[in-house]
Structures are given as C-alpha cells and as structure tokens.
Write a protein that holds these residues in place. Structure first.
Motif, mmCIF file in Angstrom:
data_model
loop_
_atom_site.group_PDB
_atom_site.id
_atom_site.type_symbol
_atom_site.label_atom_id
_atom_site.label_comp_id
_atom_site.label_asym_id
_atom_site.label_seq_id
_atom_site.Cartn_x
_atom_site.Cartn_y
_atom_site.Cartn_z
ATOM 1 N N SER A 1 3.090 -108.531 73.400
ATOM 2 C CA SER A 1 4.348 -107.840 73.710
ATOM 3 C C SER A 1 4.570 -107.719 75.216
ATOM 4 C CB SER A 1 4.396 -106.464 73.042
ATOM 5 O OG SER A 1 3.270 -105.692 73.352
ATOM 6 N N ASN B 1 8.214 -108.578 76.890
ATOM 7 C CA ASN B 1 8.921 -107.711 77.842
ATOM 8 C C ASN B 1 9.083 -108.377 79.197
ATOM 9 O OD1 ASN B 1 8.955 -105.848 75.794
ATOM 10 N ND2 ASN B 1 7.322 -104.573 76.635
ATOM 11 N N THR C 1 12.036 -110.628 78.743
ATOM 12 C CA THR C 1 13.288 -109.932 78.441
ATOM 13 C C THR C 1 13.809 -109.157 79.638
ATOM 14 O OG1 THR C 1 12.613 -109.705 76.129
ATOM 15 C CG2 THR C 1 14.376 -108.254 76.899
ATOM 16 N N HIS D 1 16.451 -97.149 77.141
ATOM 17 C CA HIS D 1 16.074 -97.793 75.893
ATOM 18 C C HIS D 1 15.215 -96.831 75.086
ATOM 19 C CE1 HIS D 1 17.504 -101.697 77.316
ATOM 20 N NE2 HIS D 1 16.844 -101.474 78.442
ATOM 21 N N PHE E 1 12.733 -96.620 71.955
ATOM 22 C CA PHE E 1 11.976 -97.483 71.063
ATOM 23 C C PHE E 1 11.201 -96.646 70.062
ATOM 24 C CE2 PHE E 1 8.961 -96.739 74.515
ATOM 25 C CZ PHE E 1 7.759 -96.518 73.852
ATOM 26 N N PHE F 1 5.228 -101.683 69.165
ATOM 27 C CA PHE F 1 6.681 -101.679 68.972
ATOM 28 C C PHE F 1 7.056 -101.992 67.531
ATOM 29 C CE2 PHE F 1 6.529 -102.630 73.559
ATOM 30 C CZ PHE F 1 7.479 -101.752 74.034
ATOM 31 N N THR G 1 10.866 -100.974 66.609
ATOM 32 C CA THR G 1 12.260 -101.244 66.953
ATOM 33 C C THR G 1 12.503 -100.937 68.420
ATOM 34 O OG1 THR G 1 13.073 -99.006 66.434
ATOM 35 C CG2 THR G 1 13.035 -100.615 64.626
ATOM 36 N N LEU G 2 13.540 -101.540 68.967
ATOM 37 C CA LEU G 2 14.017 -101.257 70.315
ATOM 38 C C LEU G 2 15.522 -101.055 70.216
ATOM 39 C CD1 LEU G 2 13.287 -101.085 73.373
ATOM 40 C CD2 LEU G 2 13.893 -103.508 73.520
ATOM 41 N N TYR H 1 12.048 -105.041 66.932
ATOM 42 C CA TYR H 1 11.511 -105.661 68.142
ATOM 43 C C TYR H 1 11.177 -107.125 67.834
ATOM 44 C CZ TYR H 1 8.415 -106.098 72.249
ATOM 45 O OH TYR H 1 7.830 -106.472 73.431
ATOM 46 N N SER I 1 3.795 -107.703 61.952
ATOM 47 C CA SER I 1 4.063 -108.203 63.297
ATOM 48 C C SER I 1 2.760 -108.679 63.940
ATOM 49 C CB SER I 1 4.697 -107.106 64.164
ATOM 50 O OG SER I 1 3.707 -106.238 64.680
#
Length: 384
Positions: free
Chosen positions: A89, A93, A96, A199, A201, A209, A211-212, A217, A239
């Motif tokens: 993750s 990030n 993103t 944000h 989360f 994570f 959801t965001l 996510y 995940s």
C-alpha cells in the motif's frame, strides 16, 4: 521492491525535539529511537514496537512485525503481519499522491498504534521526512505542524479535535482514520489546515486500508454477507494488505477464499461502503436495534462536545437502557437529545473533563475505563 522496510537515501526522521539519526540504536528509549532500531532490525527479525522497549521475536520465514489493535471495546491485541503487506500500500499511495523526497509527514499518536507506525514508515520508505510529534501537547503539535512545514498529516478524529492554534497552510493532505469523521471535526480540521485535502479512510490494524473516502481502496474486494432487509450485513473483505494472525489467541474468521471480517456491519451503495457499526456494539432496546456508534455520532454533532461514549445497562422494562459520557465545553440538557429516536436516547449524561478522558495507546476511547468511571458517577447523572 524490497521485502522488508527500508529508509530511502533521502529519508529523514524527526522526533518532538528535532532530527533523529536513522542508524543502529543500542539502547532505544524514545519513540524515534525505537523506530530507528526497528528499521535496523527489519531485514533479520520480527519486531514489535511497544514503548518503552523494542521486542525482537523469533526469526520468521519472511520479514514480519507486530503492532497493536485499537482496543476500544477490549484489551488491545498484538497482531503479526508481513512487512510486504504494508509496502504494497506504500506503493499505491506513492503513485496516487506523488509521495517522495518532498513529502514531510507528521503523526500525532504513539508508535504502538498501527496508524502512527504506518504513517512514519511510509514517509521513510518513499524518501521523505517522518515527524513523530507524540509527547507534545496538542497546541504544541499544531505549532510544530506549521513551523516544520508539514505537508501530510495522519490523525484520528480525536487527535484532530484536540489540536488548537494558528492555521498550518502547508498541509496539503490530511488522512483521518481510526473513527468516523463527523461534521464538527471536519470543520475544525478545515480551519486549522485550510489548504488540505481531507481524506477519511476506514480500516483496521488487521486489514490495513479497506476504503478511502467511502470507495474500496485499490486492491480491496468487499462482500456484504447475511444482509437484512435494507442490505446491511457483515462486512467481509479480501486484499493484499491483510495480517497473518494474532500473536496470541485464536485468529479471526477467514474463509477458504481468503476473505476475513473484523466484526463490522455495513452496506454497499453504488460501490461505496456505508458502515452501520460493529456487530458487538448493537443492542436491543424493546423491539428496536440501536447501534451505539450512531448515538455517539449524534452526541458529537452537538456544539461543544468533543468526545462521546455510550454504554448499555440492563433495564427491567425494555431489556436495555443507555448511559452516556461526554467531554467538551457543553453542559448538556435533556432537550439536546430530541434528534435521537426515543429509545436511542441515553437515560443519563455524564460530563468528564477533557484531560481525564480515558484513552487507549491508539488514542481511541477506552470504553472499559468509561464503564468504571460511570459506575462512580451516579450523583452527577442528568436524567431526561
């Protein structure tokens, strides 16, 4: 990509008092020293950040580490996860949000909390600056956020509500987890961090994570199982970011397809997850199901309320009645509770000083401690 945590060549670590070397540490004492020691140990041992000592566990098949669950409804548990599960993750990030050498990230809580540890390790992994502000008063934390030109802030709603001081216009992104973001907390955050994209989360120490901003996510699959008439049911997910298991005790439910649950209930609408609350915090009052988190959210929406906790009590007539504790400047009267359905209104309101509000190491409310306090507070109850 490395299978264990590394600090990029440009990475820099800061504690409350200033820079902290990233090399080996022989006798860790402060939290920045603990983090430096953990990074040094990462390729060869399992580590657990549990101030004031760094525990190195037995050698694992792959680089691993342990951190704590939030522990709001019970004793925090140590969980073990692979370092690769977080690194995956970090890379999402990085791409993103364009994280890198220019990133100056700050955390407010203890490294024993997975949100804090995650934010610090991610900043070092991408080659930015990690500023650990735990130990400073909230007003001093806000001063540091402004004076150190922090660009990325990790926080829980409770931590944001405690911040005070002049605005910090350098923060361009605020990531809030560990609890629902209510409107009053969001407004407070926007006043303190006027340039920040906020944000919210949802996740857990076990899952990282989920959801965001309401949407799954990247890489997370969500299923709602055993739904009721309005589509609300058990939240299950799969995940690349899931933990391996608890350090002690039985592991949670995990099915043959690799899906797991941490006991939350919710529904999917247009692809977004809407949480209803934890299954173990739903109570029956007369013939109605009341989710305690929804009552707490209604209390937090009242002006001057900064913390809220609602607990069930046995009741001979309805099976259960509710009592509430709150912190803040408000002096609540029964009339303030009319927005709640009658059966969901707490039968007593108990004000606790903000500085005395019980918290877990994660910064979340310690409901067991609230239970003890309310047992001694009958003389201060306000009964609608």
């Amino acid at each position: 990509m490395s299978a264990h945590f590394t600090a990029a060549p440009t990475a820099r670590l800061f504690g409350p008092d200033g820079p902290q070397p990233l090399g080996p540490v022989r006798a860790p004492a402060s939290e920045p020293e603990l983090l430096a020691a953990a990074l040094d140990a990462a390729p060869r041992a399992t580590f657990r950040l549990d101030p004031p000592a760094l525990h190195l566990g037995p050698k694992q098949p792959g680089p691993a580490f342990e951190t704590l669950t939030g522990g709001t409804t019970g004793t925090p548990r140590h969980i073990r996860r692979t370092q690769a599960s977080w690194i995956a993750s970090f890379e999402v990030n990085r791409a993103t949000w364009s994280l890198g050498e220019q990133t100056r990230a700050a955390t407010l809580g203890s490294l024993a909390h997975s949100l804090t540890l995650y934010g610090a390790l991610e900043a070092l992994h991408v080659g930015g600056e990690a500023h650990l502000l735990h130990g400073l008063r909230p007003d001093r934390q806000q001063q540091a956020i402004a004076s150190r030109a922090i660009t990325l802030l990790w926080a829980t709603p409770s931590q944001v509500r405690l911040l005070s001081g002049p605005p910090a216009p350098g923060v361009t992104r605020l990531l809030i987890g560990g609890g629902a973001l209510d409107a009053a907390t969001e407004a407070h955050a926007r006043a303190l961090l006027p340039a920040a994209q906020i944000h919210s989360f949802y996740g857990a120490a076990e899952t990282s994570f989920i959801t965001l901003d309401g949407a799954p996510y990247p890489g997370v699959e969500i299923e709602i199982r055993n739904p009721d008439a309005d589509g609300t049911g058990e939240v299950w997910l799969r995940s690349p970011y899931l933990f391996e298991g608890y350090a002690t005790g039985p592991d949670p439910h995990r099915d043959a397809r690799g899906f797991t649950t941490v006991g939350e209930r919710g529904r999917l609408t247009d692809g977004n997850l809407h949480l209803a609350g934890r299954a173990d915090r739903a109570v029956r009052i007369a013939e109605q199901t009341v989710q305690l988190e929804e009552v707490e959210a209604a209390l937090l929406a009242l002006p001057g309320v900064t913390e809220a906790a609602v607990l069930p009590r046995p009741d001979s007539a309805r099976g259960t009645r509710l009592v509430a504790a709150y912190a803040g400047t408000a002096q609540l009267e029964p009339s303030a509770l009319t927005a709640l359905p009658p059966l969901a209104r707490p039968r007593s309101l108990n004000r606790i000083a903000t500085e005395a509000w019980p918290r877990r190491p994660s910064g979340k409310t310690d409901l067991a401690a609230i239970e003890v306090l309310l047992a001694d507070e009958h003389s201060k109850e306000v009964t609608p």
